[in-house]
Scaffold this motif. Structure first.
Motif, PDB file in Angstrom:
ATOM      1  N   UNK A  24       0.837  -1.204   0.000  1.00 28.74           N
ATOM      2  CA  UNK A  24       0.000   0.000   0.000  1.00 28.74           C
ATOM      3  C   UNK A  24       0.873   1.255   0.000  1.00 28.74           C
ATOM      4  N   UNK A  25       1.910   1.261   0.817  1.00 34.39           N
ATOM      5  CA  UNK A  25       2.813   2.418   0.883  1.00 34.39           C
ATOM      6  C   UNK A  25       3.558   2.571  -0.439  1.00 34.39           C
ATOM      7  N   UNK A  26       4.011   1.457  -1.009  1.00 29.36           N
ATOM      8  CA  UNK A  26       4.707   1.528  -2.295  1.00 29.36           C
ATOM      9  C   UNK A  26       3.804   2.100  -3.382  1.00 29.36           C
ATOM     10  N   UNK A  27       2.532   1.736  -3.367  1.00 34.52           N
ATOM     11  CA  UNK A  27       1.612   2.283  -4.369  1.00 34.52           C
ATOM     12  C   UNK A  27       1.375   3.771  -4.123  1.00 34.52           C
ATOM     13  N   UNK A  28       1.336   4.187  -2.852  1.00 34.34           N
ATOM     14  CA  UNK A  28       1.190   5.619  -2.550  1.00 34.34           C
ATOM     15  C   UNK A  28       2.420   6.405  -3.001  1.00 34.34           C
ATOM     16  N   UNK A  29       3.601   5.809  -2.865  1.00 35.68           N
ATOM     17  CA  UNK A  29       4.833   6.467  -3.330  1.00 35.68           C
ATOM     18  C   UNK A  29       4.780   6.648  -4.838  1.00 35.68           C
ATOM     19  N   UNK A  30       4.373   5.600  -5.549  1.00 44.75           N
ATOM     20  CA  UNK A  30       4.276   5.675  -7.008  1.00 44.75           C
ATOM     21  C   UNK A  30       3.245   6.729  -7.418  1.00 44.75           C
ATOM     22  N   UNK A  31       2.114   6.757  -6.721  1.00 47.07           N
ATOM     23  CA  UNK A  31       1.073   7.740  -7.022  1.00 47.07           C
ATOM     24  C   UNK A  31       1.598   9.161  -6.822  1.00 47.07           C
ATOM     25  N   UNK A  32       2.367   9.372  -5.745  1.00 50.10           N
ATOM     26  CA  UNK A  32       2.922  10.699  -5.479  1.00 50.10           C
ATOM     27  C   UNK A  32       3.940  11.090  -6.551  1.00 50.10           C
ATOM     28  N   UNK A  33       4.807  10.160  -6.936  1.00 54.42           N
ATOM     29  CA  UNK A  33       5.800  10.461  -7.977  1.00 54.42           C
ATOM     30  C   UNK A  33       5.128  10.815  -9.299  1.00 54.42           C
ATOM     31  N   UNK A  35       2.091  11.988  -9.711  1.00 50.44           N
ATOM     32  CA  UNK A  35       1.422  13.287  -9.556  1.00 50.44           C
ATOM     33  C   UNK A  35       2.437  14.420  -9.625  1.00 50.44           C
ATOM     34  N   UNK A  36       3.629  14.208  -9.071  1.00 50.04           N
ATOM     35  CA  UNK A  36       4.662  15.244  -9.123  1.00 50.04           C
ATOM     36  C   UNK A  36       5.090  15.499 -10.575  1.00 50.04           C
ATOM     37  N   UNK A  37       5.310  14.419 -11.312  1.00 49.20           N
ATOM     38  CA  UNK A  37       5.710  14.572 -12.718  1.00 49.20           C
ATOM     39  C   UNK A  37       4.633  15.309 -13.512  1.00 49.20           C
ATOM     40  N   UNK A  38       3.365  14.922 -13.299  1.00 46.29           N
ATOM     41  CA  UNK A  38       2.259  15.590 -13.982  1.00 46.29           C
ATOM     42  C   UNK A  38       2.192  17.065 -13.606  1.00 46.29           C
ATOM     43  N   UNK A  39       2.417  17.342 -12.325  1.00 48.50           N
ATOM     44  CA  UNK A  39       2.364  18.722 -11.846  1.00 48.50           C
ATOM     45  C   UNK A  39       3.455  19.574 -12.497  1.00 48.50           C
ATOM     46  N   UNK A  40       4.640  18.987 -12.658  1.00 49.70           N
ATOM     47  CA  UNK A  40       5.744  19.729 -13.270  1.00 49.70           C
ATOM     48  C   UNK A  40       5.526  19.927 -14.773  1.00 49.70           C
ATOM     49  N   UNK A  41       4.889  18.952 -15.407  1.00 52.26           N
ATOM     50  CA  UNK A  41       4.671  19.069 -16.850  1.00 52.26           C
ATOM     51  C   UNK A  41       3.528  20.032 -17.170  1.00 52.26           C
ATOM     52  N   UNK A  42       2.405  19.873 -16.482  1.00 53.05           N
ATOM     53  CA  UNK A  42       1.220  20.662 -16.811  1.00 53.05           C
ATOM     54  C   UNK A  42       1.256  22.066 -16.237  1.00 53.05           C
ATOM     55  N   UNK A  44      -0.362  23.362 -13.768  1.00 51.17           N
ATOM     56  CA  UNK A  44      -1.683  23.899 -13.462  1.00 51.17           C
ATOM     57  C   UNK A  44      -1.951  23.754 -11.975  1.00 51.17           C
ATOM     58  N   UNK A  45      -2.881  24.550 -11.490  1.00 54.18           N
ATOM     59  CA  UNK A  45      -3.238  24.477 -10.070  1.00 54.18           C
ATOM     60  C   UNK A  45      -3.870  23.135  -9.721  1.00 54.18           C
ATOM     61  N   UNK A  46      -4.663  22.597 -10.646  1.00 61.52           N
ATOM     62  CA  UNK A  46      -5.317  21.317 -10.383  1.00 61.52           C
ATOM     63  C   UNK A  46      -4.281  20.190 -10.245  1.00 61.52           C
ATOM     64  N   UNK A  47      -3.296  20.193 -11.113  1.00 58.28           N
ATOM     65  CA  UNK A  47      -2.254  19.157 -11.064  1.00 58.28           C
ATOM     66  C   UNK A  47      -1.444  19.297  -9.777  1.00 58.28           C
ATOM     67  N   UNK A  48      -1.147  20.526  -9.381  1.00 57.75           N
ATOM     68  CA  UNK A  48      -0.392  20.725  -8.144  1.00 57.75           C
ATOM     69  C   UNK A  48      -1.219  20.307  -6.937  1.00 57.75           C
TER      70      UNK A  48
END
Length: 119
Positions: A24-33, A35-42, A44-48
Motif C-alpha cells: 500500500x505504501x509503495x503504491x502511494x509512493x508511485x502515485x505521489x511520484x 502526480x509530481x511529474x504531472x504537476x511539473x509538466x502541466x 496547473x493548479x489542479x495538477x499541483x
C-alpha cells in the motif's frame, strides 16, 4: 553489445526494505511520484493540488504503517524483548569516530596529544 557489457560483472545494490513498508505504501509512493511529474509538466493548479493530496496521503500512510509496526513490538516487549531491542538497535545512528580538528593555524590535530593546540 560491447566488450565491457560481456565481461564486466554488474553488481546491483540491494534496497534496504523497511519492515513497515507495505505494498500500500509503495503504491502511494508511485502515485505521489506520478502526480509530481504531472504537476511539473502541466503547471496547473489542479495538477499541483493533486500532487499535494497524494503527498498528504503518503505521509499519513507512512505514519500509520510505522505505528502499526511499532505498537505490537512495544506491547509484547515482555514476551519478545529480542524483537524490540533489535528494532531499537536498528533505529540508532551512531558515528564510530571523531574527525580530526583544525587548530588556529589551520593544521590538522590528528593525535590526541595535539588537542592542546586548539585553545
Amino acid at each position: 553489445m560491447g566488450v565491457q557489457d560481456r565481461h564486466v560483472p554488474v553488481k546491483r545494490k540491494d534496497r534496504i526494505q523497511e519492515p513497515w513498508m507495505t505494498r500500500e505504501i509503495e503504491s502511494l509512493v508511485k502515485k505521489k511520484k506520478d502526480a509530481y511529474k504531472r504537476s511539473r509538466q502541466l503547471k496547473t493548479d489542479e495538477a499541483f493540488e493533486e500532487y499535494r493530496e497524494s503527498r498528504k496521503d503518503l505521509k499519513q500512510g507512512v505514519r500509520r504503517a510505522k505505528r502499526d509496526h511499532e505498537m505490537p513490538l512495544a506491547v509484547r516487549i515482555k514476551e519478545n524483548p529480542k524483537a524490540f531491542y533489535t528494532f531499537i538497535r536498528n533505529k540508532r545512528v551512531a558515528r564510530e569516530r571523531v574527525d580530526p580538528f583544525k587548530d588556529k593555524g589551520g593544521k590538522l590535530c590528528v593525535e590526541p596529544n595535539d588537542y592542546h593546540r586548539l585553545s
